[in-house]
Motif scaffolding. Structure first.
Motif, PDB file in Angstrom:
ATOM      1  N   CYS A 139     -44.027  15.801 -51.977  1.00  0.00           N
ATOM      2  CA  CYS A 139     -43.262  15.940 -53.214  1.00  0.00           C
ATOM      3  C   CYS A 139     -41.846  15.409 -53.039  1.00  0.00           C
ATOM      4  O   CYS A 139     -41.404  14.521 -53.771  1.00  0.00           O
ATOM      5  N   ALA A 167     -43.127  18.439 -58.413  1.00  0.00           N
ATOM      6  CA  ALA A 167     -43.879  19.389 -57.583  1.00  0.00           C
ATOM      7  C   ALA A 167     -45.255  19.654 -58.164  1.00  0.00           C
ATOM      8  O   ALA A 167     -46.258  19.706 -57.437  1.00  0.00           O
ATOM      9  N   ARG A 168     -45.316  19.813 -59.451  1.00  0.00           N
ATOM     10  CA  ARG A 168     -46.597  20.080 -60.098  1.00  0.00           C
ATOM     11  C   ARG A 168     -47.492  18.847 -60.080  1.00  0.00           C
ATOM     12  O   ARG A 168     -48.713  18.956 -59.899  1.00  0.00           O
ATOM     13  N   GLY A 197     -48.905  18.598 -56.558  1.00  0.00           N
ATOM     14  CA  GLY A 197     -50.031  19.498 -56.349  1.00  0.00           C
ATOM     15  C   GLY A 197     -51.298  18.975 -56.987  1.00  0.00           C
ATOM     16  O   GLY A 197     -52.387  19.051 -56.399  1.00  0.00           O
ATOM     17  N   MET A 232     -54.100  26.449 -56.184  1.00  0.00           N
ATOM     18  CA  MET A 232     -52.751  26.067 -56.601  1.00  0.00           C
ATOM     19  C   MET A 232     -52.262  26.960 -57.734  1.00  0.00           C
ATOM     20  O   MET A 232     -51.156  27.498 -57.689  1.00  0.00           O
ATOM     21  N   TRP A 233     -53.093  27.119 -58.771  1.00  0.00           N
ATOM     22  CA  TRP A 233     -52.704  27.940 -59.910  1.00  0.00           C
ATOM     23  C   TRP A 233     -52.506  29.402 -59.507  1.00  0.00           C
ATOM     24  O   TRP A 233     -51.632  30.094 -60.017  1.00  0.00           O
ATOM     25  N   ALA A 251     -49.372  29.311 -56.060  1.00  0.00           N
ATOM     26  CA  ALA A 251     -48.111  28.550 -56.019  1.00  0.00           C
ATOM     27  C   ALA A 251     -46.902  29.450 -56.229  1.00  0.00           C
ATOM     28  O   ALA A 251     -45.872  29.305 -55.557  1.00  0.00           O
ATOM     29  N   ASN A 280     -40.872  25.488 -56.354  1.00  0.00           N
ATOM     30  CA  ASN A 280     -41.578  24.206 -56.392  1.00  0.00           C
ATOM     31  C   ASN A 280     -42.440  23.944 -55.161  1.00  0.00           C
ATOM     32  O   ASN A 280     -43.494  23.331 -55.260  1.00  0.00           O
ATOM     33  N   TRP A 286     -46.438  24.549 -54.986  1.00  0.00           N
ATOM     34  CA  TRP A 286     -47.452  23.766 -55.701  1.00  0.00           C
ATOM     35  C   TRP A 286     -48.196  22.798 -54.789  1.00  0.00           C
ATOM     36  O   TRP A 286     -49.428  22.870 -54.704  1.00  0.00           O
ATOM     37  N   ALA A 343     -51.968  23.669 -53.137  1.00  0.00           N
ATOM     38  CA  ALA A 343     -53.020  22.696 -53.421  1.00  0.00           C
ATOM     39  C   ALA A 343     -53.641  22.184 -52.130  1.00  0.00           C
ATOM     40  O   ALA A 343     -54.872  22.019 -52.038  1.00  0.00           O
TER      41      ALA A 343
END
Length: 308
Positions: free
Chosen positions: A154, A211-212, A215, A229-230, A233, A240, A243, A247
């Protein structure tokens, strides 16, 4: 935005091939080290006094280095024009990415680890993490390497690429300046808790979307990991960093996080994922996922360029 997508694709490919030559670093350093030198000097000069003054001076530092980085990017872009000068712009932009450097540094950990040379693996991982490494076992070195790979994907690849796409070379260089400031002074300790608050908050904002996206790319490249991840995180100390790390934990089917220490002081890191602890072979698997995630980023840039 689509007008920059073809440039971004070229920058990603050039950086993957060229990296940043060691001889050039030995000769003149690196743009990030130049920014770091300015931050260190201002930290020594301005980080004093009452808390309110420290906060104000920390904000001034952030504005100063952002203006310096963004101004340099604007001047280079203006000088490049539409001709051969664009090649110089692209080469400068490659210095803000770390695809090859990150891969090479993590591979330098994975190879001795796989060969059973723990002391060499500890030495190599110490170059890319801030935690204490002298007492790490195979598992500890592996976790450190995987976490650094995921988070740096990231910070060192997706975020600068994202901001180049949004705001060209000035955006990329401002992103690097803010991220460097956060890494140097954005700490919750006695010296930098007030002085570094602006850098830390700015970095949180700059890295929010990258970051998202990081991931998501890791999960897609690894063929899984979205659910982890969800779910996990938000457990990370960073708003950040969790994520891409969560993942990666999900994509590998392994558990990351756990206790670490910094300068001899124990620190807690939340557990990410529900699988077994990773072993040396998992670091090589993580590198393979990283390479595919980088390729997906290339495909995104290529798709946007094609839409142009």
């Amino acid at each position: 935005m689509t007008g920059r997508a073809d440039q971004l694709l070229a920058v990603l490919m050039l950086e993957a091939v060229l990296g940043y030559p060691a001889w050039l670093f030995a000769l003149i350093g690196h743009p990030v080290s130049w920014i770091g030198a300015v931050i260190a000097e201002l930290d020594a000069r301005w980080n004093a006094g009452a808390a309110r003054r420290r906060r104000a001076m920390g904000l001034l530092l952030l504005l100063a280095i952002s203006a310096l980085a963004g101004g340099a990017g604007w001047l280079i872009t203006a000088a490049a024009g539409d001709g051969w000068g664009v090649a110089l712009l692209l080469l400068v932009a490659t210095t803000g990415l770390a695809q090859r450097s990150l891969h090479d540094h993590v591979r330098a950990v994975a190879r001795p680890l796989a060969a059973g040379d723990l002391p060499a693996a500890r030495t190599a991982v110490a170059a890319i993490v801030g935690r204490d490494t002298a007492g790490l076992d195979d598992q500890g070195v592996t976790v450190a390497g995987i976490e650094s790979l995921a988070e740096s994907f990231c910070d060192g690849v997706v975020a600068p690429a994202f901001w180049f796409l949004i705001a060209g070379l000035p955006g990329l260089l401002i992103c690097k300046a803010i991220n460097t400031a956060d890494s140097m002074i954005g700490h919750r300790d006695a010296r930098h808790g007030d002085f570094g608050w602006a850098a830390a908050r700015a970095d949180d904002l700059v890295m929010l979307l990258p970051a998202r996206l990081s991931g998501l790319l890791v999960a897609l490249a690894g063929g899984g990991g979205l659910s982890v991840m969800w779910a996990d995180a938000a457990r990370h100390a960073s708003p950040n960093g969790g994520w891409p790390e969560a993942a990666m934990a999900g994509a590998l089917g392994r558990q990351l996080g756990g206790p670490v220490s910094y300068d001899g002081e124990p620190a807690f890191r939340a557990r990410l994922g529900t699988g077994p602890a990773p072993g040396p072979a998992d670091l090589l698997r993580a590198l393979a996922i990283y390479r595919r995630a980088c390729l997906l980023l290339w495909l995104i840039a290529g798709g946007l360029a094609w839409l142009r």
